[in-house]
Design a protein around this motif. Structure first.
Motif, mmCIF file in Angstrom:
data_model
loop_
_atom_site.group_PDB
_atom_site.id
_atom_site.type_symbol
_atom_site.label_atom_id
_atom_site.label_comp_id
_atom_site.label_asym_id
_atom_site.label_seq_id
_atom_site.Cartn_x
_atom_site.Cartn_y
_atom_site.Cartn_z
ATOM 1 N N UNK A 232 0.606 -0.893 0.024
ATOM 2 C CA UNK A 232 -0.029 -0.208 -0.073
ATOM 3 C C UNK A 232 0.646 1.520 -0.168
ATOM 4 N N UNK A 233 0.343 1.758 -1.349
ATOM 5 C CA UNK A 233 1.004 3.157 -1.153
ATOM 6 C C UNK A 233 0.701 4.517 -1.282
ATOM 7 N N UNK A 234 1.195 5.535 -0.241
ATOM 8 C CA UNK A 234 0.516 6.401 -0.088
ATOM 9 C C UNK A 234 1.087 7.744 -0.885
ATOM 10 N N UNK A 235 0.928 8.219 -2.445
ATOM 11 C CA UNK A 235 0.997 8.511 -2.966
ATOM 12 C C UNK A 235 1.696 10.276 -2.412
ATOM 13 N N UNK A 236 1.001 10.734 -1.755
ATOM 14 C CA UNK A 236 1.366 12.173 -1.218
ATOM 15 C C UNK A 236 2.655 11.812 -0.737
ATOM 16 N N UNK A 237 3.220 10.649 0.300
ATOM 17 C CA UNK A 237 4.927 11.082 0.848
ATOM 18 C C UNK A 237 6.027 10.399 -0.131
ATOM 19 N N UNK A 238 5.357 9.705 -1.881
ATOM 20 C CA UNK A 238 5.926 10.031 -2.946
ATOM 21 C C UNK A 238 6.633 10.813 -3.577
ATOM 22 N N UNK A 239 5.703 11.529 -3.396
ATOM 23 C CA UNK A 239 5.844 12.565 -4.405
ATOM 24 C C UNK A 239 6.465 13.803 -3.417
ATOM 25 N N UNK A 240 6.170 14.176 -1.746
ATOM 26 C CA UNK A 240 7.469 14.750 -1.065
ATOM 27 C C UNK A 240 8.661 14.420 -1.177
ATOM 28 N N UNK A 241 8.689 13.208 -0.989
ATOM 29 C CA UNK A 241 10.090 12.541 -1.044
ATOM 30 C C UNK A 241 11.569 12.668 -2.156
ATOM 31 N N UNK A 242 10.182 12.946 -3.776
ATOM 32 C CA UNK A 242 10.724 13.124 -5.464
ATOM 33 C C UNK A 242 11.228 14.665 -5.273
ATOM 34 N N UNK A 243 10.014 15.239 -4.828
ATOM 35 C CA UNK A 243 9.720 17.233 -4.083
ATOM 36 C C UNK A 243 11.629 17.724 -3.822
ATOM 37 N N UNK A 244 11.959 16.443 -2.251
ATOM 38 C CA UNK A 244 12.492 16.562 -1.857
ATOM 39 C C UNK A 244 14.200 16.798 -2.314
ATOM 40 N N UNK A 245 14.385 15.633 -3.386
ATOM 41 C CA UNK A 245 15.164 14.621 -4.118
ATOM 42 C C UNK A 245 15.103 16.477 -4.597
ATOM 43 N N UNK A 246 14.664 17.182 -5.360
ATOM 44 C CA UNK A 246 14.826 17.871 -6.612
ATOM 45 C C UNK A 246 14.834 19.197 -5.814
ATOM 46 N N UNK A 247 15.013 19.056 -4.864
ATOM 47 C CA UNK A 247 15.389 20.354 -4.096
ATOM 48 C C UNK A 247 15.552 21.758 -4.892
ATOM 49 N N UNK A 248 16.835 21.045 -5.099
ATOM 50 C CA UNK A 248 18.077 21.991 -5.840
ATOM 51 C C UNK A 248 17.512 22.697 -7.133
ATOM 52 N N UNK A 249 16.937 22.404 -7.610
ATOM 53 C CA UNK A 249 16.622 22.518 -9.304
ATOM 54 C C UNK A 249 14.839 22.594 -9.085
ATOM 55 N N UNK A 250 14.906 22.302 -8.240
ATOM 56 C CA UNK A 250 13.086 23.423 -8.484
ATOM 57 C C UNK A 250 13.625 25.087 -7.178
ATOM 58 N N UNK A 251 14.131 24.966 -6.851
ATOM 59 C CA UNK A 251 14.935 26.441 -6.038
ATOM 60 C C UNK A 251 15.462 27.431 -7.247
ATOM 61 N N UNK A 252 16.567 26.747 -8.147
ATOM 62 C CA UNK A 252 17.298 27.389 -9.105
ATOM 63 C C UNK A 252 16.367 27.552 -9.772
ATOM 64 N N UNK A 253 14.887 27.341 -9.966
ATOM 65 C CA UNK A 253 14.772 28.449 -11.283
ATOM 66 C C UNK A 253 13.821 28.326 -10.539
ATOM 67 N N UNK A 254 12.963 28.810 -9.976
ATOM 68 C CA UNK A 254 12.252 29.998 -8.312
ATOM 69 C C UNK A 254 10.658 29.196 -8.665
ATOM 70 N N UNK A 255 10.960 27.683 -8.599
ATOM 71 C CA UNK A 255 9.274 26.681 -9.002
ATOM 72 C C UNK A 255 8.374 26.513 -8.202
ATOM 73 N N UNK A 256 7.682 27.225 -8.994
ATOM 74 C CA UNK A 256 6.268 27.006 -8.189
ATOM 75 C C UNK A 256 5.640 25.689 -8.173
ATOM 76 N N UNK A 257 5.496 24.584 -7.086
ATOM 77 C CA UNK A 257 4.616 23.696 -7.419
ATOM 78 C C UNK A 257 4.150 23.124 -6.467
ATOM 79 N N UNK A 258 2.589 23.285 -6.780
ATOM 80 C CA UNK A 258 1.457 23.340 -6.080
ATOM 81 C C UNK A 258 0.590 21.716 -6.801
#
Length: 392
Positions: A232-258
């Motif tokens: 059983x997988x909670x996709x909210x948790x999976x996406x949160x972990x992926x966004x943390x892994x991509x934190x530098x790329x997201x910050x570099x481009x000032x990306x707004x993630x909703x």
């Protein structure tokens, strides 16, 4: 009504029956009666056969075996003889017959003859023969498929081992190239001109790109091996972990993630992470210059019949529709299917790096989870990736 009247009406009724051949023999097998069904089925009139031995109704190869005599003997011994076998019409044509032969006795229990009933089963036999032939053919095909499948499994296992080992073996020399190139550039930094520095940079970019490609191919190979353990997988948790892994790329481009509320599904945790890693990474990669990147992830439930692209047999199933939407460069809609093929890159510009494997991994992960994926886009207005995953 007297017994004679009963006998009269019964005899008349038998004579008029057309779907069955019904006739009487004496104790020696001589034909004594012949109803309408006999004439229609066998082609002989009553005048032609009454008084003749019933062996004229048997094909020669059965007469040579003495079957006509064995039938009478077995019927008398057992009180009834029943069989399916070949019989012969007046024209010489053979037909497949269901036969019942019953002995007849008088009031003193003396054996006086037989009643024989025959039904034409030729069409039934043809259907059964065809069915049996189809079964045998299907059985032979299945046996061949089992052999082929076994060979494919062995072949795929060998290829997977080869791909895995080769990919690992390729990474080691590439890392050495990268390390020694950087070391050489550092040692020669004061002596290098602009053109030489550019050459070192190009070597470094090519090495990084090759390492990324090998890593992606390893990921793709691991997904090809199947689902593995389901949980059983909670996709909210999976996406949160992926966004943390991509934190530098997201910050570099000032990306707004909703990210909206996502469902829980039953599946493979690692594959689901790779799914979102590649989709979000794809949106981060293909951003428009001078525009703040926007990535929106949402989900809701939907019935299969509401999605026109699905097969008819799944229209009654319920799905989670997960959407990953961005405001990037987009692509032409007619090329939407191509982007999920391995090594396909719709944008050939050097400004957008990529191996062409990421979206192929997305497709494979969705397939493994019995889902569907497609993309909708307008050039310059971003893209939306839509994923259907069945409710657990």
């Amino acid at each position: 009504m007297s017994e004679k009247h009963h006998e009269y009406f019964f005899t008349k009724a038998v004579a008029e029956v057309k779907g069955f051949s019904i006739f009487m023999l004496d104790a020696d097998g001589i034909i004594k009666t012949w109803n309408n069904g006999c004439e229609l089925m066998k082609g002989y009139t009553a005048e032609e056969v009454i008084g003749q031995n019933f062996d004229i109704l048997f094909p020669e190869f059965l007469k040579e075996q003495g079957l006509h005599e064995k039938e009478r003997q077995l019927a008398k011994e057992n009180g009834r003889y029943e069989t399916e076998n070949w019989r012969k019409r007046k024209s010489g044509e053979l037909f497949w017959a269901y036969v019942v032969l019953t002995p007849v006795y008088d009031d003193n229990e003396k054996h006086t003859g037989f009643i024989k009933i025959t039904q034409d089963q030729t069409e039934k036999k043809a259907c059964l023969d065809q069915l049996n032939a189809n079964i045998e053919e299907t059985k032979a095909i299945n046996e061949k498929l089992e052999v082929i499948n076994s060979e494919l499994i062995k072949s795929n296992a060998i290829l997977e081992e080869f791909a895995y080992a080769s990919s690992h073996d390729l990474q080691a020399p590439l890392r050495k190239i990268s390390v020694f190139t950087e070391r050489l550039r550092a040692e020669l930094s004061e002596q290098l001109n602009d053109e030489q520095r550019n050459s070192f940079n190009r070597i470094n970019r090519s090495t990084v790109r090759m390492l990324t490609l090998i890593k992606n191919l390893l990921n793709y190979s691991s997904i090809e091996m199947g689902m593995g353990n389901l949980q059983e997988i909670d996709l909210n948790t999976e996406v949160k972990e992926v966004l943390e892994d991509l934190e530098l790329e997201i910050a570099e481009k000032s990306t707004n993630c909703q990210v909206g509320k996502l469902p829980a599904i039953k599946g493979n945790k690692q594959q689901c992470q790779q799914l979102f890693q590649n989709l979000i990474g794809n949106s981060l990669k293909y951003t428009k210059p001078g525009v703040t990147p926007e990535i929106e992830i949402s989900a809701y439930q939907i019935k299969g019949s509401e999605v026109k692209r699905l097969p008819v047999e799944v229209e009654d199933k319920m799905y989670h529709l997960i959407q990953v939407k961005d405001n990037g460069i987009g692509f032409e809609q007619e090329k939407a299917k191509e982007i999920f093929k391995v090594f396909t890159r719709l944008n050939g510009s050097s400004d957008y790096t990529g191996s062409g494997v990421g979206l192929s991994i997305v497709q494979k992960v969705v397939d493994n989870h019995q889902g569907y994926v497609w993309a909708e886009s307008i050039p310059g207005e971003g893209a939306t990736f839509k994923i259907l995953l069945p409710l657990s």
